[in-house]
Structure formats: structure tokens, C-alpha cells
Design an enzyme around this catalytic site. Structure first.
Site, PDB file in Angstrom:
ATOM      1  N   ASP A  27      32.021  28.541  40.567  1.00  0.00           N
ATOM      2  CA  ASP A  27      32.849  28.831  39.637  1.00  0.00           C
ATOM      3  C   ASP A  27      33.469  28.002  38.879  1.00  0.00           C
ATOM      4  O   ASP A  27      34.300  27.035  39.308  1.00  0.00           O
ATOM      5  CB  ASP A  27      34.071  29.806  40.451  1.00  0.00           C
ATOM      6  CG  ASP A  27      35.194  30.269  39.493  1.00  0.00           C
ATOM      7  OD1 ASP A  27      34.929  31.389  38.945  1.00  0.00           O
ATOM      8  OD2 ASP A  27      36.053  29.690  38.896  1.00  0.00           O
TER       9      ASP A  27
ATOM     10  N   TYR B 185      38.163  23.531  32.667  1.00  0.00           N
ATOM     11  CA  TYR B 185      37.975  22.569  33.644  1.00  0.00           C
ATOM     12  C   TYR B 185      37.284  21.254  33.141  1.00  0.00           C
ATOM     13  O   TYR B 185      37.289  20.325  33.912  1.00  0.00           O
ATOM     14  CB  TYR B 185      37.113  23.181  34.845  1.00  0.00           C
ATOM     15  CG  TYR B 185      37.691  24.188  35.651  1.00  0.00           C
ATOM     16  CD1 TYR B 185      39.269  24.979  34.988  1.00  0.00           C
ATOM     17  CD2 TYR B 185      37.109  24.949  36.257  1.00  0.00           C
ATOM     18  CE1 TYR B 185      39.765  25.960  35.522  1.00  0.00           C
ATOM     19  CE2 TYR B 185      37.509  26.424  36.923  1.00  0.00           C
ATOM     20  CZ  TYR B 185      38.869  26.745  36.769  1.00  0.00           C
ATOM     21  OH  TYR B 185      39.310  27.958  37.247  1.00  0.00           O
TER      22      TYR B 185
ATOM     23  N   LYS C  30      34.351  30.610  32.109  1.00  0.00           N
ATOM     24  CA  LYS C  30      35.527  31.440  31.587  1.00  0.00           C
ATOM     25  C   LYS C  30      35.844  30.923  30.110  1.00  0.00           C
ATOM     26  O   LYS C  30      35.631  29.504  29.826  1.00  0.00           O
ATOM     27  CB  LYS C  30      36.774  31.294  32.319  1.00  0.00           C
ATOM     28  CG  LYS C  30      36.509  31.666  33.921  1.00  0.00           C
ATOM     29  CD  LYS C  30      37.716  31.218  34.711  1.00  0.00           C
ATOM     30  CE  LYS C  30      37.532  31.272  36.096  1.00  0.00           C
ATOM     31  NZ  LYS C  30      37.019  29.918  36.530  1.00  0.00           N
TER      32      LYS C  30
ATOM     33  N   HIS D   2      39.660  33.961  30.494  1.00  0.00           N
ATOM     34  CA  HIS D   2      40.704  33.196  31.529  1.00  0.00           C
ATOM     35  C   HIS D   2      42.105  33.759  31.638  1.00  0.00           C
ATOM     36  O   HIS D   2      42.534  33.555  32.660  1.00  0.00           O
ATOM     37  CB  HIS D   2      40.567  31.658  31.028  1.00  0.00           C
ATOM     38  CG  HIS D   2      40.515  30.795  32.125  1.00  0.00           C
ATOM     39  ND1 HIS D   2      40.209  29.414  32.290  1.00  0.00           N
ATOM     40  CD2 HIS D   2      41.221  31.043  33.417  1.00  0.00           C
ATOM     41  CE1 HIS D   2      40.257  28.962  33.182  1.00  0.00           C
ATOM     42  NE2 HIS D   2      41.134  30.011  34.245  1.00  0.00           N
TER      43      HIS D   2
ATOM     44  N   SER E 142      40.375  37.406  33.910  1.00  0.00           N
ATOM     45  CA  SER E 142      41.054  36.573  35.062  1.00  0.00           C
ATOM     46  C   SER E 142      42.855  36.493  34.485  1.00  0.00           C
ATOM     47  O   SER E 142      42.848  36.598  33.466  1.00  0.00           O
ATOM     48  CB  SER E 142      40.732  35.373  35.057  1.00  0.00           C
ATOM     49  OG  SER E 142      41.316  34.389  35.984  1.00  0.00           O
TER      50      SER E 142
ATOM     51  N   SER F 215      37.027  21.898  47.190  1.00  0.00           N
ATOM     52  CA  SER F 215      37.290  20.667  47.759  1.00  0.00           C
ATOM     53  C   SER F 215      36.203  19.854  47.219  1.00  0.00           C
ATOM     54  O   SER F 215      35.022  20.380  46.798  1.00  0.00           O
ATOM     55  CB  SER F 215      37.082  20.750  49.315  1.00  0.00           C
ATOM     56  OG  SER F 215      37.398  19.448  49.868  1.00  0.00           O
TER      57      SER F 215
END
Length: 308
Positions: free
Chosen positions: A59, A64, A93, A126, A157, A262
Site C-alpha cells: 500500500d 508518499y 492513492k 486519499h 480513504s 516497518s
């Protein structure tokens, strides 16, 4: 309290290979790997570790700034023969400031180029910022991208119930405007929200459940802020699991698709080791905090015409 051992689970319950069928007809893995706030320099390797650990859902988002690295990891796995394109479910997104028809179309095309893939499995709007007209236009762009084969499934989202209700109206309007054929206005397959025991969204959960819309949980680990919570640590000790594993399992048992993230190889691997136990109802109740506090933002509460 006596410790409960992790038990073997039967083949008819969740495994790392489990998938959920979307309203679009496609299938999506029930556990995903999120890359929000992972730097571009670390993203490709983190995705490689995730794919090696068994994740099959990645995702990302245009905002980002690491779509290219996600795509590179997927393409490398395909080139090596380890995976086929259809083995990996990729989500991106359209950024909230880009809400609007033309900008959303451009965003999707730009994402495809950065990813270096022939299609995107899922594209979400988004957030609900931008006002009603821009939300409708951006949704129309997603619908057209799905019709063109650039995107397989679409969703949203950070929408509140007020935005979701209006989206249904927009879908009806677009269906009429596009010839009236069922589905011409678009099909909501997935919604994504922050969700964990300190951020439960019962109203949105119910809205999605009634429409068979898959609820994805981002920040399912509460961004690490609650790992020392006494109750969480107690439940983790009960099952001989880490607090992170308990939170991921909590999401799965709620029926969510959690998206832990992570950049540490060991943690990436540990976060998929959540399919050999069930949290008992009494322990789920222990995790029912009655608290509602997001860790970052909450666009679900904005007005229908509110902009950034």
C-alpha cells in the site's frame, strides 16, 4: 491469569495466503504492507523484505513519494521469477489536494509511470478535502481508469459517513450521466481508515459492512505510541506474542485488512506471524478501550464543502 498458548488454526480460517473478494470481483489479500513515512531510499528494500516474508499486498500513495521504489521491488520479484504480476496486489492513492477530475486522471497516469506496471490493483481517493464537485470529479476519473483497464478496483480513504452518503449520490448521478447501465457510476470496493483499539469507527464499520465494502486499517499499530499500554502488554503476555502481533490480530478478527509498516526486516517478518492463534472474546473485551484518539489526522469529520 493463566497464559493461553498459540493454537493451531484450521484451514478454513485466516492464513497468510487468505484473500477477500471485493465488490469489483477481484480478490485482495487480508494482510498488507504499508509504506507511509518510509523514505524512498529505504522503500525498495523494505518491500523486498515484505515480499520475501509473504506479504502480497503493498500500500503506497502519490503523496508518499515512494511509488517508484514500490514498483521497482515488485518488478524485481517478477523478473527473478519469484512472483508473477498477478501475485502482488498494489494500492496507491490520489492525493487529497488533487481532488478534481482532470488532476485525478493525471495523478493516476503519473502513478502508473512511476510504478512501471501495466495496471494498478486498487486506487483510492486519499481524503475528502476539496468540496463536493471535486470529489465527484475525482471519483469519475477513477471510474474511467477502471473502464480503461488502468485500474482494477477503486475506493476511498478517510471519508466520513457524510462523505460516503454523498458518494452514493454521486455514483447514482454518474450512472445516469454515463448511460444508466448498472455499475457505470463506479463500484466502491475498499475504504481505508486509521483503526486500532484506541480509534474504533463503529459508524463507518457498519456503513461498509452493509455494502460489503472491505475496511482497511492503516496505522493498526497506533504508530507505536501504545506499545507500553498495560492492558495490551498483558494480553500479549497471555498469548506469548508481541504487542504488535496482538494489534494486527485484533484487526484481522475485526474483519479488517490491516496495513502494518516497518523498515526493519525482523519486524516485517514478525508482523506476519499472526495466523497461529485467536484472541479469545474475553481478551478482545480487555482491549475495548472506549477511547477515540487518532494518531495523526482525522479528515472524516470535515464538512462536505471544506477544503484544505
Amino acid at each position: 491469569m493463566p497464559k493461553r498458548k498459540a493454537k493451531d488454526i484450521s484451514k478454513d480460517v485466516l492464513t497468510l495466503q487468505s484473500k477477500v473478494k471485493l465488490n469489483s470481483g477481484y480478490q485482495m489479500p487480508t494482510l498488507g504492507f504499508g509504506v507511509w513515512s518510509i523514505s524512498p531510499a529505504q522503500t525498495e528494500q523494505a518491500c523486498e523484505h515484505a515480499l520475501d516474508a509473504g506479504y502480497r499486498l503493498i500500500d503506497t500513495a502519490s503523496v508518499y513519494k515512494n511509488e517508484a521504489e514500490c514498483g521497482a521491488a515488485i518488478r524485481a520479484a517478477i523478473k527473478s521469477g519469484a512472483l508473477k504480476r498477478e501475485d502482488v496486489f498494489l494500492t496507491t492513492k490520489v492525493s487529497t489536494p488533487l481532488n478534481g477530475y482532470g488532476a485525478a486522471k493525471e495523478s493516476i497516469n503519473t502513478s502508473l509511470k512511476k510504478l512501471g506496471l501495466d495496471y494498478i490493483d486498487l486506487v483510492l481517493l486519499h481524503g475528502p478535502y476539496g468540496g463536493s464537485e471535486n470529489r465527484k470529479g475525482a471519483w469519475k476519473a477513477l471510474v474511467e481508469a477502471a473502464d480503461e483497464g488502468k485500474v482494477r478496483s477503486i475506493g476511498i480513504s478517510n471519508y466520513g459517513v457524510q462523505h460516503l452518503d454523498q458518494l452514493e449520490e454521486h455514483i447514482k448521478e454518474l450512472q445516469a450521466e454515463r448511460g444508466g447501465k448498472p455499475g457505470a457510476g463506479g463500484i466502491i470496493s475498499v475504504g481505508q481508515w486509521e483503526a486500532h483499539p484506541w480509534c474504533v469507527r463503529n459508524d463507518i464499520e457498519e456503513w461498509c459492512r452493509k455494502r460489503n465494502i472491505v475496511f482497511e486499517a492503516y496505522s493498526p499499530l497506533a504508530r507505536g505510541f501504545r506499545m507500553k499500554d498495560k492492558t495490551l502488554k498483558g494480553v500479549a503476555e497471555t498469548y506469548r506474542k508481541t504487542p504488535a502481533q496482538i494489534l494486527i490480530r485484533w484487526s484481522l478478527q475485526k474483519g479488517f485488512v490491516p496495513l502494518p509498516k516497518s523498515n526493519k526486516k525482523a519486524r516485517i517478518k514478525a508482523n506476519v506471524e499472526v495466523f497461529d492463534f485467536d484472541i479469545a472474546e474475553e481478551d478482545l473485551r480487555r482491549l475495548d478501550t472506549k477511547e477515540f484518539k487518532t494518531t495523526f489526522w482525522d479528515p472524516t469529520v470535515i464538512g462536505l464543502e471544506e477544503t484544505l
